[in-house]
Motif scaffolding. Structure first.
Motif, PDB file in Angstrom:
ATOM      1  N   ASN A  82       0.851  -1.182   0.000  1.00  0.00           N
ATOM      2  CA  ASN A  82       0.000   0.000   0.000  1.00  0.00           C
ATOM      3  C   ASN A  82       0.886   1.231   0.000  1.00  0.00           C
ATOM      4  O   ASN A  82       1.622   1.475   0.957  1.00  0.00           O
ATOM      5  CB  ASN A  82      -0.882  -0.015   1.247  1.00  0.00           C
ATOM      6  CG  ASN A  82      -1.885   1.111   1.245  1.00  0.00           C
ATOM      7  OD1 ASN A  82      -1.633   2.191   0.693  1.00  0.00           O
ATOM      8  ND2 ASN A  82      -3.016   0.874   1.841  1.00  0.00           N
ATOM      9  N   PRO A  83       0.848   2.011  -1.098  1.00  0.00           N
ATOM     10  CA  PRO A  83       1.753   3.154  -1.198  1.00  0.00           C
ATOM     11  C   PRO A  83       1.489   4.215  -0.134  1.00  0.00           C
ATOM     12  O   PRO A  83       2.342   5.047   0.134  1.00  0.00           O
ATOM     13  CB  PRO A  83       1.487   3.702  -2.600  1.00  0.00           C
ATOM     14  CG  PRO A  83       0.173   3.146  -3.002  1.00  0.00           C
ATOM     15  CD  PRO A  83       0.013   1.854  -2.282  1.00  0.00           C
ATOM     16  N   LEU A  84       0.316   4.198   0.482  1.00  0.00           N
ATOM     17  CA  LEU A  84       0.029   5.203   1.508  1.00  0.00           C
ATOM     18  C   LEU A  84       0.257   4.654   2.916  1.00  0.00           C
ATOM     19  O   LEU A  84      -0.071   5.291   3.904  1.00  0.00           O
ATOM     20  CB  LEU A  84      -1.397   5.730   1.368  1.00  0.00           C
ATOM     21  CG  LEU A  84      -1.600   6.604   0.131  1.00  0.00           C
ATOM     22  CD1 LEU A  84      -3.034   7.092   0.044  1.00  0.00           C
ATOM     23  CD2 LEU A  84      -0.650   7.782   0.128  1.00  0.00           C
ATOM     24  N   GLY A  85       0.827   3.451   2.987  1.00  0.00           N
ATOM     25  CA  GLY A  85       1.071   2.861   4.298  1.00  0.00           C
ATOM     26  C   GLY A  85       2.254   3.512   4.990  1.00  0.00           C
ATOM     27  O   GLY A  85       3.216   3.901   4.356  1.00  0.00           O
ATOM     28  N   SER A  86       2.165   3.671   6.282  1.00  0.00           N
ATOM     29  CA  SER A  86       3.311   4.054   7.095  1.00  0.00           C
ATOM     30  C   SER A  86       2.923   3.726   8.522  1.00  0.00           C
ATOM     31  O   SER A  86       1.736   3.569   8.815  1.00  0.00           O
ATOM     32  CB  SER A  86       3.660   5.532   6.943  1.00  0.00           C
ATOM     33  OG  SER A  86       3.013   6.294   7.918  1.00  0.00           O
ATOM     34  N   PRO A  87       3.915   3.590   9.405  1.00  0.00           N
ATOM     35  CA  PRO A  87       3.543   3.220  10.778  1.00  0.00           C
ATOM     36  C   PRO A  87       2.551   4.208  11.397  1.00  0.00           C
ATOM     37  O   PRO A  87       1.777   3.832  12.272  1.00  0.00           O
ATOM     38  CB  PRO A  87       4.879   3.234  11.517  1.00  0.00           C
ATOM     39  CG  PRO A  87       5.893   3.005  10.464  1.00  0.00           C
ATOM     40  CD  PRO A  87       5.365   3.664   9.231  1.00  0.00           C
ATOM     41  N   ASP A  88       2.576   5.452  10.934  1.00  0.00           N
ATOM     42  CA  ASP A  88       1.612   6.430  11.468  1.00  0.00           C
ATOM     43  C   ASP A  88       0.188   5.984  11.206  1.00  0.00           C
ATOM     44  O   ASP A  88      -0.703   6.164  12.035  1.00  0.00           O
ATOM     45  CB  ASP A  88       1.771   7.804  10.791  1.00  0.00           C
ATOM     46  CG  ASP A  88       3.192   8.278  10.826  1.00  0.00           C
ATOM     47  OD1 ASP A  88       3.905   7.869  11.757  1.00  0.00           O
ATOM     48  OD2 ASP A  88       3.580   9.037   9.927  1.00  0.00           O
ATOM     49  N   ALA A 252       5.670  14.181  11.398  1.00  0.00           N
ATOM     50  CA  ALA A 252       4.717  13.764  10.376  1.00  0.00           C
ATOM     51  C   ALA A 252       5.365  13.612   9.017  1.00  0.00           C
ATOM     52  O   ALA A 252       6.316  14.320   8.689  1.00  0.00           O
ATOM     53  CB  ALA A 252       3.578  14.775  10.294  1.00  0.00           C
ATOM     54  N   PHE A 253       4.858  12.676   8.248  1.00  0.00           N
ATOM     55  CA  PHE A 253       5.098  12.571   6.811  1.00  0.00           C
ATOM     56  C   PHE A 253       6.462  12.068   6.394  1.00  0.00           C
ATOM     57  O   PHE A 253       6.655  11.745   5.232  1.00  0.00           O
ATOM     58  CB  PHE A 253       4.843  13.910   6.098  1.00  0.00           C
ATOM     59  CG  PHE A 253       3.409  14.086   5.749  1.00  0.00           C
ATOM     60  CD1 PHE A 253       2.830  13.323   4.746  1.00  0.00           C
ATOM     61  CD2 PHE A 253       2.609  14.982   6.432  1.00  0.00           C
ATOM     62  CE1 PHE A 253       1.501  13.453   4.430  1.00  0.00           C
ATOM     63  CE2 PHE A 253       1.269  15.120   6.125  1.00  0.00           C
ATOM     64  CZ  PHE A 253       0.715  14.352   5.123  1.00  0.00           C
ATOM     65  N   VAL A 254       7.453  12.011   7.315  1.00  0.00           N
ATOM     66  CA  VAL A 254       8.768  11.556   6.861  1.00  0.00           C
ATOM     67  C   VAL A 254       8.706  10.083   6.459  1.00  0.00           C
ATOM     68  O   VAL A 254       9.160   9.700   5.379  1.00  0.00           O
ATOM     69  CB  VAL A 254       9.848  11.787   7.942  1.00  0.00           C
ATOM     70  CG1 VAL A 254      11.202  11.318   7.452  1.00  0.00           C
ATOM     71  CG2 VAL A 254       9.903  13.262   8.306  1.00  0.00           C
ATOM     72  N   ALA A 255       8.076   9.258   7.311  1.00  0.00           N
ATOM     73  CA  ALA A 255       7.971   7.832   7.007  1.00  0.00           C
ATOM     74  C   ALA A 255       7.140   7.601   5.754  1.00  0.00           C
ATOM     75  O   ALA A 255       7.406   6.702   4.963  1.00  0.00           O
ATOM     76  CB  ALA A 255       7.368   7.083   8.188  1.00  0.00           C
ATOM     77  N   LEU A 256       6.130   8.432   5.575  1.00  0.00           N
ATOM     78  CA  LEU A 256       5.253   8.267   4.419  1.00  0.00           C
ATOM     79  C   LEU A 256       5.927   8.767   3.140  1.00  0.00           C
ATOM     80  O   LEU A 256       5.899   8.111   2.101  1.00  0.00           O
ATOM     81  CB  LEU A 256       3.955   9.031   4.669  1.00  0.00           C
ATOM     82  CG  LEU A 256       2.873   8.929   3.603  1.00  0.00           C
ATOM     83  CD1 LEU A 256       2.408   7.496   3.452  1.00  0.00           C
ATOM     84  CD2 LEU A 256       1.693   9.816   3.979  1.00  0.00           C
ATOM     85  N   ALA A 257       6.551   9.942   3.226  1.00  0.00           N
ATOM     86  CA  ALA A 257       7.029  10.604   2.002  1.00  0.00           C
ATOM     87  C   ALA A 257       8.414  10.139   1.567  1.00  0.00           C
ATOM     88  O   ALA A 257       8.678  10.055   0.366  1.00  0.00           O
ATOM     89  CB  ALA A 257       7.021  12.116   2.215  1.00  0.00           C
ATOM     90  N   ALA A 258       9.309   9.826   2.519  1.00  0.00           N
ATOM     91  CA  ALA A 258      10.687   9.498   2.133  1.00  0.00           C
ATOM     92  C   ALA A 258      10.760   8.351   1.118  1.00  0.00           C
ATOM     93  O   ALA A 258      11.467   8.474   0.111  1.00  0.00           O
ATOM     94  CB  ALA A 258      11.532   9.194   3.373  1.00  0.00           C
TER      95      ALA A 258
END
Lengths: 327, 279
Positions: A82-88, A252-258
Motif C-alpha cells: 500500500n503506497p500510503l502505508g506508514s507506521p503512522d 509527520a510525513f517523513v515515514a510516508l514521504a521518504a
C-alpha cells in the motif's frame, strides 16, 4: 543499479552539506574550521556548548530519526503493498502521543516521556495485532484497524490534556507534532543504538522482502514465508518508528514521504530501503535548518515543517503520478 | 507413451511427490478430506473437474502454500513441513492462477526472480544465473521483449513470461493453476505446448485445466476430481468416457476420436429443443 549508487552518494553529500550549514549558520555558528579544532580537543567553551548542547544533538537526532522513519515507511509500504502505508497510519504516532500524555500529565516525574512514547506505541500496535484476528497477515485489516486504534489514541490524548492543567503541556506539544528543540546527546546515542541493532536486521530481511511484491503465494512458492516476512517487517518498522518517535516525537510525513521521494528519484519500482533512509535523513536536516535559521518559522517544532512541506510535496508527487497514469 | 524419467543426480532413491490422507480446509470448511494422490513422475498430468471440486486446493497443498490440517504433503517421503522452504522451492515450482505483476518490472527482471530459491542474503546472484535466465527467455520465446515492462504485455505474452520465470526456477516438479484461463485459443495451445516441452526436458508437470478436450489431447495423464475426491485417474483414453462426463460434469456427451491425435474428444449431445442451423 549504478544510478542508485550515484544517487546515494549525492544524498550523502546533501545531508553532510545541510548538516554543516545548520551548524555554521548565524551568530552561534560553528564553522568547519571550528569543527576541526573541536575534533582535536581544542575548542573554546562557546563552540563546545553549541556542539554538545545546542545544535549537535538535534542534528544527530534529526539524522538518526530521519533514517529510522525512512526505513520504517519503506518496510511498511513493501509488505502492505500500500503506497500510503506508514507506521503512522496504524496508530503508532498517536499511540506514542497518548503514552506521553499519560506519562507526563498523570504521572509526572515517574515515567520519562520517551518511555511513555514507546509504551504507548507498543500498546497501540499490540491492539492492532490482536484485533485483526490474523496478526499482521492481512494488510487491509492491519490498516483499517490501525485507523481505528489511531483515532482512539488521539481521543485518549485529548481527554488527558483536557482534564489536566496546561502547565506540563509544552513538553507534550513536542510529542504531539515532533520536535528537535532541546535534544540531548543521550537521545542521539539512543537513536544510534537503535539503528545499530535494527538496520542490520532489516538488511537481512531485505532478501525475502524483495519477493513480497509477487504476492503471498508466489513469495511462498519461491522459497519465502510471506506471513513471517510481513510480520517481521512490520515489527522492525514499528520498532524503528518507535525509536525515532521516542527521541523526536511523531514527526509527520517523513515515514510516508521518504520512500516515495526515493522511489521517484531512483526510478526503481518498489520502495528502496537505503535511499529511503538517506532521503529521510535529508528531509530532517533541511527541515531542522529551516526552523533554526529561517525567521518566519523560527523555533517552531520541526514536525510542523515536515507536515507542511512533506504533505505538499507528496501531494504533488501523487498528482503527477496519476496524471502520468491517466495519459 | 514413454515418458523420460530422470533420476535426481547423486541420489539412488527415486524422488516422489504425493498427498497422503491430507485434509485441507479454508477457514472451517474442509475442501479435501483424507486425500491421497501420487504425482506421476516425468509426465504431464492434467487435473480436471467441475468448479469448486478442490483442484486448485490440491495443487496448493502439493506446493506447500496451503498446509494440510491432517495428513501431509510428502516430498521424497518426507512431509513438506519438515523441509526448508528454499529447499522445496528448488524442487517444486508453482504458478498461481492470478499472479501479481510487480509495479514497473521488466520481463527479464521478473524471470530472474525465479532464481531466488538459490540465493541467500549473502549470495544474491550466482555465476550460472545469467545463463539459466537467458535459456528460460529463449525457451518461451520472450527474449525479444526481455527489456519491456511486463505490465504492458498482452495476456498471452504475459503468461509466457510467467512460465519463463518458473523455468528459471529450474525445478523437477512444475505445478500450474489454470495456466490457460483468460487466454485466447492460440495462446492456450501455446501454453500447452510449453507444458509438453517442460515434460520433454524431464520435468514433471501438473496443470489444472478446464477444457476437457485440451486436457485429453495434450496431457499424458488425467486426474478427474469431483467434490474433493479423485473419481478417475489414468491415460486420457482410459479415463474419458461418456458416463464419467455425465456423472462428474453433469453433461450428456458423446466421446469421439480427435482426428489429429486419436485422443478422446468430448462432444456435448444436442438438447431436445435445439435448432440445427445449416447454411
Amino acid at each position: 543499479m549504478a544510478r542508485s549508487w550515484t544517487l546515494g552518494l549525492l544524498l550523502l553529500v546533501a545531508i553532510l552539506g545541510g548538516g554543516l550549514a545548520t551548524l555554521a549558520w548565524g551568530d552561534l555558528g560553528v564553522g568547519p574550521r571550528d569543527l576541526v579544532t573541536a575534533a582535536q580537543g581544542g575548542a573554546d567553551t562557546k563552540v563546545t556548548f553549541v556542539l554538545e548542547r545546542l545544535r549537535g544533538p538535534r542534528l544527530l537526532v534529526g539524522i538518526g530519526a530521519g533514517i529510522a522513519f525512512g526505513v520504517a515507511g519503506a518496510l511498511f509500504q513493501t509488505v502492505t503493498r500500500n503506497p500510503l502505508g506508514s507506521p503512522d497510519v496504524i496508530g503508532l504516532g498517536n499511540g506514542a502521543g497518548a503514552g506521553v500524555a499519560l506519562a507526563t500529565l498523570l504521572a509526572p516525574g515517574i515515567v520519562p516521556a520517551p518511555v511513555g512514547a514507546v509504551l504507548g506505541a507498543a500498546v497501540a500496535i499490540g491492539l492492532v495485532h490482536v484485533s485483526t484476528g490474523l496478526g499482521f497477515a492481512s494488510p487491509a485489516r492491519v490498516i483499517i484497524t490501525g485507523i481505528g486504534v489511531a483515532a482512539m489514541a488521539l481521543a485518549l490524548t485529548q481527554y488527558v490534556v483536557a482534564v489536566s492543567l496546561r502547565d506540563a503541556s509544552s513538553q507534550l506539544a513536542g510529542y504531539l507534532v515532533g520536535t528537535l528543540n532541546s535534544r540531548s546527546l543521550g537521545q542521539a546515542a539512543l537513536i544510534a543504538v537503535a539503528l545499530a541493532v535494527l538496520i542490520p536486521l532489516t538488511a537481512l530481511l531485505a532478501h525475502d522482502l524483495r519477493m513480497m511484491d509477487l504476492g503471498d503465494q508466489l513469495a511462498d512458492a519461491l522459497g519465502g514465508n510471506a506471513v513471517r516476512t510481513r510480520t517481521a517487517a512490520i515489527l522492525l518498522s514499528v520498532l524503528l518508528a518507535a525509536a525515532a518517535v521516542s527521541v523526536a516525537g511523531p514527526i509527520a510525513f517523513v515515514a510516508l514521504a521518504a520512500p516515495h521521494i526515493a522511489r521517484r528519484m531512483s526510478g526503481t519500482p518498489g520502495p528502496h530501503l537505503p535511499l529511503s533512509a538517506l532521503v529521510g535523513a535529508l528531509i530532517m536536516v533541511l527541515a531542522d535548518f529551516t526552523v533554526q535559521h529561517v525567521a518566519p518559522v523560527e523555533d517552531l517544532p520541526v514536525g510542523v515543517i515536515t507536515a507542511g512541506v512533506g504533505g505538499l510535496y507528496l501531494g504533488y508527487l501523487l498528482v503527477t503520478d496519476w496524471k502520468k497514469a491517466d495519459a | 507413451m514413454s515418458a523420460p524419467l530422470t533420476e535426481p543426480i547423486g541420489s539412488a532413491d527415486p524422488s516422489s511427490l504425493r498427498l497422503a490422507g491430507a485434509t485441507v480446509a479454508y477457514a472451517e470448511r474442509p475442501v479435501l478430506e483424507g486425500f491421497d494422490l501420487e504425482v506421476s513422475r516425468g509426465m504431464f498430468t492434467a487435473v480436471i473437474g467441475p468448479n469448486g471440486c478442490g483442484k486448485s486446493t490440491m495443487l496448493k497443498a502439493l506446493a506447500r502454500t496451503l498446509r494440510p490440517r491432517a495428513g501431509a504433503a510428502l516430498l521424497d517421503g518426507r512431509p513438506l513441513a519438515q523441509w526448508r522452504s528454499k529447499a522445496i522451492a528448488r524442487r517444486i515450482a508453482l504458478l498461481p492462477q492470478d499472479p501479481v505483476v510487480p509495479e514497473g518490472i521488466t520481463v527479464k527482471a521478473l524471470v530472474a526472480r525465479g532464481r531466488h530459491p538459490y540465493h541467500s542474503p549473502w549470495r544474491q546472484w550466482l555465476s550460472g544465473d545469467d545463463e539459466v535466465v537467458a535459456e528460460a527467455l529463449r525457451a518461451t520465446g520472450v527474449e525479444q521483449i526481455a527489456d519491456r515492462p511486463v505490465a504492458g504485455l498482452s495476456g498471452g505474452q504475459r503468461q509466457r513470461v510467467w512460465i519463463a520465470m518458473i523455468l528459471a526456477q529450474d525445478t523437477e516438479y512444475v505445478l500450474l493453476d489454470e495456466p490457460t484461463s483468460f487466454l485466447d485459443i492460440a495462446h492456450q495451445i501455446e501454453v500447452l505446448h510449453l507444458c509438453q516441452d517442460m515434460r520433454d526436458q524431464g520435468r514433471t508437470v501438473v496443470a489444472v485445466l478446464h477444457d476437457l478436450n485440451q486436457a485429453a489431447r495434450y496431457a499424458d495423464h488425467l486426474v478427474v476430481m469431483d467434490a474433493g475426491r479423485i473419481v478417475a485417474e489414468g491415460s486420457p483414453s482410459e479415463v474419458l468416457h461418456a458416463e464419467l462426463v455425465a456423472e462428474v460434469f453433469d453433461l450428456q456427451a458423446e466421446i469421439a476420436e480427435d482426428p489429429q491425435s486419436g485422443t478422446p474428444m468430448v462432444i456435448p449431445v444436442r438438447r431436445a429443443g435445439d435448432q440445427v442451423i445449416r447454411s
